[in-house]
Design an enzyme around this catalytic site. Structure first.
Site, PDB file in Angstrom:
ATOM      1  CG  MET A   1      48.731  41.273  32.310  1.00 59.22           C
ATOM      2  SD  MET A   1      50.318  40.914  31.658  1.00 59.22           S
ATOM      3  CE  MET A   1      50.324  39.149  31.697  1.00 59.22           C
ATOM      4  N   PRO A   2      48.354  40.773  27.905  1.00 58.84           N
ATOM      5  CG  PRO A   2      48.102  41.455  25.726  1.00 58.84           C
ATOM      6  CD  PRO A   2      48.261  41.976  27.111  1.00 58.84           C
ATOM      7  CG  LEU A   3      52.396  34.972  28.860  1.00 64.33           C
ATOM      8  CD1 LEU A   3      53.651  35.720  29.310  1.00 64.33           C
ATOM      9  CD2 LEU A   3      52.010  33.911  29.881  1.00 64.33           C
TER      10      LEU A   3
END
Length: 126
Positions: A1-3
């Site tokens: 879940m990269p931001l």
């Protein structure tokens, strides 16, 4: 879940910014195995007076087309995966929107899975 937080100088067309989003998402799915629809990215544009960089730091000739890409991701990838991600991002952003490798500045910050809440006040990955 990269931001992902992307910063660049103001004045680029929508198609340019969309190409950055598309290239980053493609690199994340190909190299970091990010699932489909896991797209959490924001682009912030800055006037010239609010965008500063070392034009030749580490003997890299940067231009006003410099793009800062800050990625926050789980600390689950190997050093080789990280290096591969950096290379793939540069390759894809070179294709579209046509960024020079010297103008792609990437920072990866890794966090423990418990540090995410993707909604509803729940630590979904904990």
């Amino acid at each position: 879940m990269p931001l992902l937080h992307i910063s660049l100088r103001a004045g680029k067309p929508d198609s340019y910014r969309q190409a950055i989003f598309d290239g980053l998402y493609r690199a994340m799915t190909e190299v970091f195995d990010v699932p489909e629809d896991d797209q959490f990215m924001v682009i912030t544009e800055h006037e010239a007076a609010n965008f500063r960089y070392g034009a030749s730091y580490l003997d890299i000739a940067r231009s006003d087309d410099l793009v800062f890409i800050c990625i926050t991701a789980n600390n689950t990838r190997t050093d080789e995966q990280k290096k591969a991600l950096f290379r793939r991002i540069v390759d894809l952003l070179g294709e579209a929107p046509g960024l020079r490798p010297e103008d792609v500045f990437i920072n990866l910050t890794e966090v423990d899975k418990v540090n995410w809440s993707l909604g509803n006040g729940i630590a979904q990955y904990a």
